[in-house]
Design an enzyme around this catalytic site. Sequence first.
Site, mmCIF file in Angstrom:
data_model
loop_
_atom_site.group_PDB
_atom_site.id
_atom_site.type_symbol
_atom_site.label_atom_id
_atom_site.label_comp_id
_atom_site.label_asym_id
_atom_site.label_seq_id
_atom_site.Cartn_x
_atom_site.Cartn_y
_atom_site.Cartn_z
ATOM 1 N N LYS A 13 39.479 44.417 54.902
ATOM 2 C CA LYS A 13 40.815 44.159 55.453
ATOM 3 C C LYS A 13 41.804 45.241 55.028
ATOM 4 C CE LYS A 13 41.338 40.032 53.564
ATOM 5 N NZ LYS A 13 40.065 39.785 52.842
ATOM 6 N N ARG A 88 45.744 32.392 54.201
ATOM 7 C CA ARG A 88 44.420 32.099 53.665
ATOM 8 C C ARG A 88 44.121 30.606 53.662
ATOM 9 N NH1 ARG A 88 43.946 36.981 50.245
ATOM 10 N NH2 ARG A 88 41.965 37.090 49.189
ATOM 11 N N ARG A 127 33.644 49.023 44.167
ATOM 12 C CA ARG A 127 34.987 49.402 44.619
ATOM 13 C C ARG A 127 35.822 49.928 43.451
ATOM 14 N NH1 ARG A 127 38.733 45.309 47.996
ATOM 15 N NH2 ARG A 127 38.713 44.005 46.127
ATOM 16 N N ARG A 160 39.138 46.320 39.783
ATOM 17 C CA ARG A 160 39.872 45.062 39.645
ATOM 18 C C ARG A 160 39.059 44.064 38.821
ATOM 19 N NH1 ARG A 160 41.798 43.338 45.614
ATOM 20 N NH2 ARG A 160 41.255 41.314 44.742
ATOM 21 N N ARG A 171 35.112 33.766 44.733
ATOM 22 C CA ARG A 171 36.012 34.115 45.848
ATOM 23 C C ARG A 171 35.332 33.860 47.195
ATOM 24 N NH1 ARG A 171 37.305 40.027 44.304
ATOM 25 N NH2 ARG A 171 38.598 40.100 46.172
HETATM 26 P P1 AMP Z 1 43.139 40.017 47.649
HETATM 27 O O1 AMP Z 1 43.638 41.309 47.111
HETATM 28 O O2 AMP Z 1 43.622 39.748 49.050
HETATM 29 O O3 AMP Z 1 41.645 39.869 47.538
HETATM 30 O O4 AMP Z 1 43.789 38.859 46.744
HETATM 31 C C1 AMP Z 1 43.528 38.795 45.373
HETATM 32 C C2 AMP Z 1 43.846 37.406 44.836
HETATM 33 O O5 AMP Z 1 45.246 37.135 45.053
HETATM 34 C C3 AMP Z 1 43.113 36.281 45.523
HETATM 35 O O6 AMP Z 1 41.822 36.066 44.975
HETATM 36 C C4 AMP Z 1 44.068 35.120 45.254
HETATM 37 O O7 AMP Z 1 43.972 34.680 43.913
HETATM 38 C C5 AMP Z 1 45.427 35.776 45.417
HETATM 39 N N1 AMP Z 1 45.909 35.727 46.822
HETATM 40 C C6 AMP Z 1 46.104 36.764 47.674
HETATM 41 N N2 AMP Z 1 46.546 36.339 48.859
HETATM 42 C C7 AMP Z 1 46.642 34.992 48.770
HETATM 43 C C8 AMP Z 1 47.027 33.960 49.669
HETATM 44 N N3 AMP Z 1 47.399 34.229 50.943
HETATM 45 N N4 AMP Z 1 47.013 32.683 49.222
HETATM 46 C C9 AMP Z 1 46.640 32.385 47.965
HETATM 47 N N5 AMP Z 1 46.249 33.304 47.074
HETATM 48 C C10 AMP Z 1 46.239 34.590 47.457
#
Ligand code: AMP
Length: 226
Positions: A13, A88, A127, A160, A171
Amino acid sequence: MRIVMLGGPGAGKGTHAEYMSERLGVPHVASGDILREEVASGTDLGKKAKSYMERGLLVPDDLVEEIIARRLSRPDAEGGFILDGFPRTLEQARWLDGFLRGNGWGLEVVVNLVVPDWKIIRRLAYRRICRNCGAIYNLITMPPKREGVCDKCGGELYQRDDDREEVVRERLRVYRRQTAPLVAYYRRRGLLVNVFDLGEEDVRSEEVLEAAISKAEGRSEARGEG
Ligand code: AMP
Protein backbone atom coordinates in the site's frame (compact mmCIF):
# COMPACT_ATOMS: atom_id res chain seq x y z
CA MET A 1 -8.88 11.80 -7.02
CA ARG A 2 -9.88 10.42 -3.63
CA ILE A 3 -8.49 6.93 -3.31
CA VAL A 4 -8.40 4.32 -0.55
CA MET A 5 -5.71 1.63 -0.65
CA LEU A 6 -6.86 -1.65 0.91
CA GLY A 7 -4.79 -4.75 1.52
CA GLY A 8 -3.07 -6.64 4.30
CA PRO A 9 0.13 -5.65 6.03
CA GLY A 10 2.99 -5.66 3.53
CA ALA A 11 0.63 -5.67 0.56
CA GLY A 12 2.52 -2.71 -0.90
CA LYS A 13 0.00 0.00 0.00
CA GLY A 14 2.68 2.48 1.04
CA THR A 15 4.95 1.94 -1.97
CA HIS A 16 2.14 2.20 -4.53
CA ALA A 17 0.44 5.08 -2.70
CA GLU A 18 3.67 7.08 -2.70
CA TYR A 19 4.09 6.61 -6.45
CA MET A 20 0.45 7.47 -7.16
CA SER A 21 0.64 10.51 -4.93
CA GLU A 22 3.56 11.90 -6.96
CA ARG A 23 1.91 11.12 -10.29
CA LEU A 24 -1.50 12.52 -9.34
CA GLY A 25 -0.22 15.44 -7.30
CA VAL A 26 -2.31 14.65 -4.23
CA PRO A 27 -1.00 13.89 -0.72
CA HIS A 28 -0.28 10.38 0.49
CA VAL A 29 -1.97 10.03 3.87
CA ALA A 30 -0.73 7.00 5.79
CA SER A 31 -2.38 6.45 9.17
CA GLY A 32 0.50 4.22 10.33
CA ASP A 33 3.09 6.91 9.49
CA ILE A 34 1.12 9.58 11.35
CA LEU A 35 0.72 7.29 14.35
CA ARG A 36 4.46 6.50 14.38
CA GLU A 37 5.17 10.26 14.33
CA GLU A 38 2.81 10.75 17.29
CA VAL A 39 4.59 7.96 19.17
CA ALA A 40 8.03 9.37 18.35
CA SER A 41 7.02 12.86 19.54
CA GLY A 42 5.52 11.42 22.72
CA THR A 43 2.13 13.13 22.36
CA ASP A 44 -0.81 11.96 24.51
CA LEU A 45 -2.32 10.28 21.48
CA GLY A 46 1.02 8.63 20.68
CA LYS A 47 1.29 7.30 24.25
CA LYS A 48 -2.16 5.75 23.99
CA ALA A 49 -1.48 4.24 20.54
CA LYS A 50 1.94 2.77 21.31
CA SER A 51 0.95 -0.36 23.21
CA TYR A 52 -1.52 -1.44 20.52
CA MET A 53 0.97 -0.87 17.71
CA GLU A 54 3.73 -2.84 19.43
CA ARG A 55 1.44 -5.85 19.66
CA GLY A 56 0.23 -5.61 16.05
CA LEU A 57 -3.29 -4.70 17.24
CA LEU A 58 -5.47 -1.91 15.91
CA VAL A 59 -5.44 1.41 17.70
CA PRO A 60 -8.98 2.35 18.90
CA ASP A 61 -11.15 3.85 16.15
CA ASP A 62 -11.71 7.22 17.82
CA LEU A 63 -7.97 7.95 18.07
CA VAL A 64 -7.29 7.11 14.44
CA GLU A 65 -10.37 9.01 13.26
CA GLU A 66 -9.11 12.06 15.12
CA ILE A 67 -5.73 12.07 13.33
CA ILE A 68 -7.33 11.43 9.94
CA ALA A 69 -9.86 14.25 10.42
CA ARG A 70 -7.00 16.58 11.33
CA ARG A 71 -4.90 15.51 8.33
CA LEU A 72 -7.70 15.64 5.75
CA SER A 73 -8.70 19.10 6.97
CA ARG A 74 -5.37 20.55 5.84
CA PRO A 75 -5.60 22.61 2.63
CA ASP A 76 -3.42 20.27 0.55
CA ALA A 77 -6.07 17.53 0.87
CA GLU A 78 -8.79 19.67 -0.69
CA GLY A 79 -7.97 18.50 -4.21
CA GLY A 80 -7.79 14.83 -3.27
CA PHE A 81 -5.69 12.30 -1.37
CA ILE A 82 -4.56 8.72 -1.25
CA LEU A 83 -5.46 7.03 2.01
CA ASP A 84 -3.12 4.22 3.02
CA GLY A 85 -3.94 2.09 6.05
CA PHE A 86 -7.24 3.83 6.76
CA PRO A 87 -10.02 2.73 7.07
CA ARG A 88 -9.23 -0.60 8.72
CA THR A 89 -12.58 -1.40 10.38
CA LEU A 90 -16.20 -1.11 9.27
CA GLU A 91 -16.69 1.56 11.93
CA GLN A 92 -13.85 3.62 10.40
CA ALA A 93 -15.28 3.13 6.89
CA ARG A 94 -18.68 4.42 8.01
CA TRP A 95 -17.03 7.32 9.83
CA LEU A 96 -15.05 8.17 6.66
CA ASP A 97 -18.23 8.18 4.57
CA GLY A 98 -19.78 10.67 6.98
CA PHE A 99 -16.66 12.84 7.12
CA LEU A 100 -16.39 13.00 3.31
CA ARG A 101 -20.10 13.68 2.90
CA GLY A 102 -19.78 16.52 5.41
CA ASN A 103 -17.20 18.13 3.10
CA GLY A 104 -19.23 17.47 -0.06
CA TRP A 105 -16.70 14.84 -1.12
CA GLY A 106 -16.82 11.14 -2.01
CA LEU A 107 -14.39 8.36 -2.86
CA GLU A 108 -13.59 7.73 -6.51
CA VAL A 109 -12.00 4.31 -6.16
CA VAL A 110 -10.83 1.73 -3.62
CA VAL A 111 -7.81 -0.30 -4.72
CA ASN A 112 -7.61 -3.74 -3.11
CA LEU A 113 -4.15 -5.30 -3.27
CA VAL A 114 -4.41 -9.09 -3.19
CA VAL A 115 -1.13 -10.64 -2.02
CA PRO A 116 -0.48 -14.18 -0.69
CA ASP A 117 0.89 -14.67 2.84
CA TRP A 118 4.27 -16.08 1.71
CA LYS A 119 4.97 -12.86 -0.16
CA ILE A 120 3.84 -10.69 2.74
CA ILE A 121 6.11 -12.44 5.22
CA ARG A 122 9.07 -12.29 2.82
CA ARG A 123 8.45 -8.61 2.19
CA LEU A 124 8.06 -7.50 5.77
CA ALA A 125 10.92 -9.52 7.22
CA TYR A 126 13.30 -7.90 4.68
CA ARG A 127 11.72 -4.45 4.66
CA ARG A 128 13.92 -1.54 5.68
CA ILE A 129 12.76 2.07 5.95
CA CYS A 130 14.65 5.35 5.87
CA ARG A 131 14.46 7.13 9.21
CA ASN A 132 14.82 10.45 7.45
CA CYS A 133 12.64 10.42 4.30
CA GLY A 134 10.51 7.28 4.76
CA ALA A 135 11.70 5.59 1.53
CA ILE A 136 11.02 1.85 1.57
CA TYR A 137 13.58 -0.82 0.58
CA ASN A 138 13.65 -4.60 0.50
CA LEU A 139 16.93 -6.37 1.13
CA ILE A 140 16.02 -9.00 -1.48
CA THR A 141 13.99 -7.29 -4.17
CA MET A 142 15.02 -3.63 -3.83
CA PRO A 143 18.25 -3.33 -1.84
CA PRO A 144 19.87 0.05 -1.22
CA LYS A 145 23.15 0.67 -3.05
CA ARG A 146 25.01 0.93 0.29
CA GLU A 147 23.99 -1.32 3.16
CA GLY A 148 21.97 0.52 5.80
CA VAL A 149 21.96 3.83 3.89
CA CYS A 150 19.11 5.45 1.94
CA ASP A 151 19.87 5.98 -1.80
CA LYS A 152 17.65 9.04 -1.92
CA CYS A 153 18.78 11.08 1.07
CA GLY A 154 21.65 9.22 2.80
CA GLY A 155 19.48 8.63 5.89
CA GLU A 156 19.79 5.58 8.15
CA LEU A 157 17.68 2.51 7.29
CA TYR A 158 15.86 0.67 10.08
CA GLN A 159 13.46 -2.22 10.60
CA ARG A 160 10.08 -1.53 12.16
CA ASP A 161 9.56 -3.35 15.49
CA ASP A 162 6.25 -4.69 14.24
CA ASP A 163 7.91 -6.24 11.16
CA ARG A 164 9.23 -9.07 13.36
CA GLU A 165 7.70 -12.36 12.26
CA GLU A 166 5.50 -13.09 15.30
CA VAL A 167 4.02 -9.59 15.17
CA VAL A 168 3.49 -9.90 11.39
CA ARG A 169 1.47 -13.07 11.97
CA GLU A 170 -0.72 -11.24 14.50
CA ARG A 171 -1.18 -8.35 12.05
CA LEU A 172 -2.31 -10.86 9.40
CA ARG A 173 -4.88 -12.29 11.85
CA VAL A 174 -6.11 -8.80 12.71
CA TYR A 175 -6.38 -7.96 9.00
CA ARG A 176 -8.53 -11.03 8.27
CA ARG A 177 -10.81 -10.44 11.24
CA GLN A 178 -11.25 -6.67 11.18
CA THR A 179 -10.20 -5.25 7.79
CA ALA A 180 -11.05 -7.92 5.20
CA PRO A 181 -14.83 -7.23 5.56
CA LEU A 182 -14.19 -3.81 3.99
CA VAL A 183 -13.59 -5.51 0.63
CA ALA A 184 -17.25 -6.56 0.45
CA TYR A 185 -18.36 -3.18 1.85
CA TYR A 186 -16.70 -1.25 -0.99
CA ARG A 187 -17.51 -3.86 -3.65
CA ARG A 188 -21.22 -3.44 -2.91
CA ARG A 189 -20.82 0.29 -3.44
CA GLY A 190 -19.20 -0.29 -6.86
CA LEU A 191 -15.93 1.34 -5.79
CA LEU A 192 -13.61 -1.66 -5.65
CA VAL A 193 -10.88 -2.63 -8.08
CA ASN A 194 -8.74 -5.70 -7.28
CA VAL A 195 -5.07 -5.72 -8.19
CA PHE A 196 -3.57 -9.22 -8.01
CA ASP A 197 0.04 -9.42 -6.91
CA LEU A 198 0.40 -13.18 -6.77
CA GLY A 199 3.56 -14.06 -8.66
CA GLU A 200 7.27 -14.08 -7.89
CA GLU A 201 7.61 -10.72 -9.64
CA ASP A 202 5.95 -7.81 -7.81
CA VAL A 203 3.20 -5.83 -9.47
CA ARG A 204 4.49 -2.42 -10.63
CA SER A 205 3.11 0.82 -9.24
CA GLU A 206 2.26 2.02 -12.78
CA GLU A 207 -0.09 -0.95 -13.14
CA VAL A 208 -1.79 -0.10 -9.85
CA LEU A 209 -2.23 3.51 -10.94
CA GLU A 210 -3.64 2.43 -14.32
CA ALA A 211 -6.12 0.10 -12.61
CA ALA A 212 -7.24 2.93 -10.33
CA ILE A 213 -7.64 5.42 -13.17
CA SER A 214 -9.56 3.08 -15.45
CA LYS A 215 -11.91 2.15 -12.60
CA ALA A 216 -12.51 5.81 -11.80
CA GLU A 217 -13.12 6.61 -15.49
CA GLY A 218 -15.49 3.67 -15.86
CA ARG A 219 -17.46 4.92 -12.89
CA SER A 220 -17.73 8.48 -14.16
CA GLU A 221 -18.84 7.20 -17.60
CA ALA A 222 -21.45 5.04 -15.91
CA ARG A 223 -22.74 8.20 -14.21
CA GLY A 224 -22.88 9.95 -17.61
CA GLU A 225 -20.01 12.33 -16.90
CA GLY A 226 -17.47 10.72 -19.25
P1 AMP B 1 0.74 0.40 9.10
O1 AMP B 1 1.95 1.26 8.96
O2 AMP B 1 -0.39 0.85 8.21
O3 AMP B 1 1.04 -1.07 8.92
O4 AMP B 1 0.21 0.58 10.60
C1 AMP B 1 1.01 0.24 11.69
C2 AMP B 1 0.16 0.06 12.94
O5 AMP B 1 -0.50 1.30 13.24
C3 AMP B 1 -0.94 -0.96 12.81
O6 AMP B 1 -0.50 -2.28 13.07
C4 AMP B 1 -1.92 -0.45 13.87
O7 AMP B 1 -1.46 -0.76 15.18
C5 AMP B 1 -1.81 1.06 13.71
N1 AMP B 1 -2.78 1.58 12.70
C6 AMP B 1 -2.50 2.15 11.50
N2 AMP B 1 -3.62 2.50 10.87
C7 AMP B 1 -4.65 2.15 11.68
C8 AMP B 1 -6.06 2.23 11.59
N3 AMP B 1 -6.68 2.74 10.50
N4 AMP B 1 -6.80 1.78 12.63
C9 AMP B 1 -6.22 1.26 13.73
N5 AMP B 1 -4.90 1.13 13.87
C10 AMP B 1 -4.11 1.56 12.87
